[in-house]
Design a protein around this motif. Structure first.
Motif, PDB file in Angstrom:
ATOM      1  N   UNK A 192       0.850  -1.190   0.000  1.00  0.00           N
ATOM      2  CA  UNK A 192       0.000   0.000   0.000  1.00  0.00           C
ATOM      3  C   UNK A 192       0.884   1.238   0.000  1.00  0.00           C
ATOM      4  N   UNK A 193       0.289   2.341  -0.441  1.00  0.00           N
ATOM      5  CA  UNK A 193       0.995   3.619  -0.446  1.00  0.00           C
ATOM      6  C   UNK A 193       0.795   4.316   0.898  1.00  0.00           C
ATOM      7  N   UNK A 194       1.395   5.501   1.035  1.00  0.00           N
ATOM      8  CA  UNK A 194       1.248   6.249   2.280  1.00  0.00           C
ATOM      9  C   UNK A 194      -0.193   6.684   2.515  1.00  0.00           C
ATOM     10  N   UNK A 195      -0.934   6.887   1.431  1.00  0.00           N
ATOM     11  CA  UNK A 195      -2.337   7.287   1.565  1.00  0.00           C
ATOM     12  C   UNK A 195      -3.277   6.103   1.741  1.00  0.00           C
ATOM     13  N   UNK A 196      -2.731   4.877   1.724  1.00  0.00           N
ATOM     14  CA  UNK A 196      -3.554   3.685   1.912  1.00  0.00           C
ATOM     15  C   UNK A 196      -4.080   3.072   0.636  1.00  0.00           C
ATOM     16  N   UNK A 244      12.925   0.830  -2.307  1.00  0.00           N
ATOM     17  CA  UNK A 244      12.892   1.624  -3.538  1.00  0.00           C
ATOM     18  C   UNK A 244      11.494   2.198  -3.730  1.00  0.00           C
ATOM     19  N   UNK A 245      11.440   3.380  -4.352  1.00  0.00           N
ATOM     20  CA  UNK A 245      10.144   3.945  -4.715  1.00  0.00           C
ATOM     21  C   UNK A 245       9.531   3.133  -5.855  1.00  0.00           C
ATOM     22  N   UNK A 246       8.219   3.098  -5.879  1.00  0.00           N
ATOM     23  CA  UNK A 246       7.487   2.304  -6.865  1.00  0.00           C
ATOM     24  C   UNK A 246       6.690   3.244  -7.762  1.00  0.00           C
ATOM     25  N   UNK A 247       6.770   3.001  -9.064  1.00  0.00           N
ATOM     26  CA  UNK A 247       5.974   3.778 -10.020  1.00  0.00           C
ATOM     27  C   UNK A 247       4.519   3.372  -9.856  1.00  0.00           C
ATOM     28  N   UNK A 248       3.685   4.310  -9.434  1.00  0.00           N
ATOM     29  CA  UNK A 248       2.321   4.008  -9.019  1.00  0.00           C
ATOM     30  C   UNK A 248       1.376   4.972  -9.713  1.00  0.00           C
ATOM     31  N   UNK A 249       0.412   4.456 -10.474  1.00  0.00           N
ATOM     32  CA  UNK A 249      -0.497   5.338 -11.187  1.00  0.00           C
ATOM     33  C   UNK A 249      -1.753   4.615 -11.634  1.00  0.00           C
ATOM     34  N   UNK A 308       3.101  15.386  -5.125  1.00  0.00           N
ATOM     35  CA  UNK A 308       3.608  14.039  -5.378  1.00  0.00           C
ATOM     36  C   UNK A 308       4.926  14.110  -6.138  1.00  0.00           C
ATOM     37  N   UNK A 309       5.536  12.946  -6.293  1.00  0.00           N
ATOM     38  CA  UNK A 309       6.790  12.854  -7.023  1.00  0.00           C
ATOM     39  C   UNK A 309       6.590  13.270  -8.479  1.00  0.00           C
ATOM     40  N   UNK A 310       7.619  13.886  -9.054  1.00  0.00           N
ATOM     41  CA  UNK A 310       7.526  14.420 -10.415  1.00  0.00           C
ATOM     42  C   UNK A 310       7.228  13.327 -11.433  1.00  0.00           C
ATOM     43  N   UNK A 311       7.779  12.117 -11.238  1.00  0.00           N
ATOM     44  CA  UNK A 311       7.607  11.023 -12.201  1.00  0.00           C
ATOM     45  C   UNK A 311       6.547  10.017 -11.766  1.00  0.00           C
ATOM     46  N   UNK A 312       5.854  10.263 -10.689  1.00  0.00           N
ATOM     47  CA  UNK A 312       4.785   9.362 -10.274  1.00  0.00           C
ATOM     48  C   UNK A 312       5.212   8.272  -9.321  1.00  0.00           C
ATOM     49  N   UNK A 313       6.450   8.320  -8.818  1.00  0.00           N
ATOM     50  CA  UNK A 313       6.902   7.300  -7.871  1.00  0.00           C
ATOM     51  C   UNK A 313       6.368   7.598  -6.471  1.00  0.00           C
ATOM     52  N   UNK A 314       6.167   6.526  -5.709  1.00  0.00           N
ATOM     53  CA  UNK A 314       5.686   6.667  -4.334  1.00  0.00           C
ATOM     54  C   UNK A 314       6.350   5.624  -3.455  1.00  0.00           C
ATOM     55  N   UNK A 315       6.569   5.936  -2.180  1.00  0.00           N
ATOM     56  CA  UNK A 315       7.021   4.888  -1.244  1.00  0.00           C
ATOM     57  C   UNK A 315       5.875   3.934  -0.943  1.00  0.00           C
ATOM     58  N   UNK A 316       6.191   2.640  -0.923  1.00  0.00           N
ATOM     59  CA  UNK A 316       5.176   1.614  -0.674  1.00  0.00           C
ATOM     60  C   UNK A 316       5.549   0.827   0.572  1.00  0.00           C
ATOM     61  N   UNK A 317       4.532   0.268   1.200  1.00  0.00           N
ATOM     62  CA  UNK A 317       4.717  -0.490   2.431  1.00  0.00           C
ATOM     63  C   UNK A 317       4.133  -1.885   2.241  1.00  0.00           C
ATOM     64  N   UNK A 318       4.849  -2.886   2.747  1.00  0.00           N
ATOM     65  CA  UNK A 318       4.400  -4.265   2.611  1.00  0.00           C
ATOM     66  C   UNK A 318       3.105  -4.513   3.364  1.00  0.00           C
ATOM     67  N   UNK A 319       2.236  -5.334   2.779  1.00  0.00           N
ATOM     68  CA  UNK A 319       0.957  -5.600   3.411  1.00  0.00           C
ATOM     69  C   UNK A 319       1.019  -6.616   4.527  1.00  0.00           C
ATOM     70  N   UNK A 320       2.079  -7.415   4.582  1.00  0.00           N
ATOM     71  CA  UNK A 320       2.167  -8.457   5.608  1.00  0.00           C
ATOM     72  C   UNK A 320       2.869  -7.956   6.871  1.00  0.00           C
ATOM     73  N   UNK A 321       4.046  -7.339   6.716  1.00  0.00           N
ATOM     74  CA  UNK A 321       4.818  -6.877   7.873  1.00  0.00           C
ATOM     75  C   UNK A 321       4.801  -5.363   8.030  1.00  0.00           C
ATOM     76  N   UNK A 322       4.418  -4.634   6.987  1.00  0.00           N
ATOM     77  CA  UNK A 322       4.309  -3.189   7.096  1.00  0.00           C
ATOM     78  C   UNK A 322       5.600  -2.433   6.911  1.00  0.00           C
TER      79      UNK A 322
END
Length: 220
Positions: free
Chosen positions: A37-41, A125-130, A106-120
């Motif tokens: 998930x992203x920082x915004x959920x 690395x930033x993930x290209x998310x769109x 947001x990031x200029x190229x659309x990347x976002x920090x992501x968090x694992x769903x199992x351990x959090x």
């Protein structure tokens, strides 16, 4: 004519594609609570291997992702007409949508920090998310699965017939044979190439070595 509709849930092996020809098959279906998930959920619907983009060169899909994300954040419609943008410095699609993303925080190229769903834990690395329009194709595993043990054979070669509708077998070629030889699976080779292929039990004359053919009737 009567048409029937059969709802099917996506299963492993079903095919999907974007509008840019970035096709691929479902490799694994994860429950939503285990997805990153992203920082915004926000939880992604599809996770794509980044190695798929250099091979198929679907750069338009990446730009569509930036445009869709910027449009959602700004509540605006994006102009996606043909030849609307170019590689010129003053008319570049990446710069145009990137400035909108930056204005939204947001990031200029659309990347976002992501968090694992199992351990959090946060990914390193930033993930290209769109947002991209994806469609399901008609190529489904349930329509293409093919298997058999014994079945109809060709009357001349005594080998299994060809074709899924005819109850035929799948081809076991030279490269498949070489793979089993490299593993030393001789009994499996015997099963594939003779028992389930053109193995035949017949009678041979001990005196002359000729194949004996049963006679159904005698002529005088």
């Amino acid at each position: 004519a009567i048409r029937l509709r059969e709802p099917r849930k996506p299963i492993v092996g079903d095919k999907f594609s974007s509008r840019h020809g970035q096709k691929g098959t479902l490799g694994r279906a994860w429950p939503q609570e285990d997805m990153p998930m992203s920082e915004s959920g926000c939880v992604p619907d599809i996770i794509i291997n980044p190695h798929a983009f250099p091979s198929r060169m679907t750069i338009g899909m990446l730009i569509e992702s930036m445009a869709g994300k910027a449009g959602v954040l700004g509540g605006i419609f994006q102009d996606s007409a043909t030849f609307r943008y170019s590689n010129e410095a003053d008319n570049n699609a990446v710069d145009y949508f990137g400035s909108q993303l930056r204005a939204a925080g947001f990031n200029y190229h659309g990347n976002e920090p992501m968090y694992g769903g199992t351990l959090g834990y946060e990914f390193r690395a930033d993930v290209f998310f769109g947002i991209v329009y994806y469609q399901r194709l008609r190529h489904m595993v349930s329509d293409k699965i093919q298997f058999r043990t014994h079945g109809p054979v060709n009357r001349f070669t005594r080998q299994p017939v060809h074709g899924r509708k005819e109850g035929g077998g799948t081809r076991f070629g030279e490269m498949e044979r070489d793979a089993l030889i490299s593993h030393g699976a001789s009994r499996l080779l015997h099963d594939r190439l003779m028992v389930n292929s053109d193995g035949l039990l017949t009678r041979v004359c001990r005196t002359c070595g000729s194949i004996l053919t049963p006679v159904t009737h005698l002529t005088k």
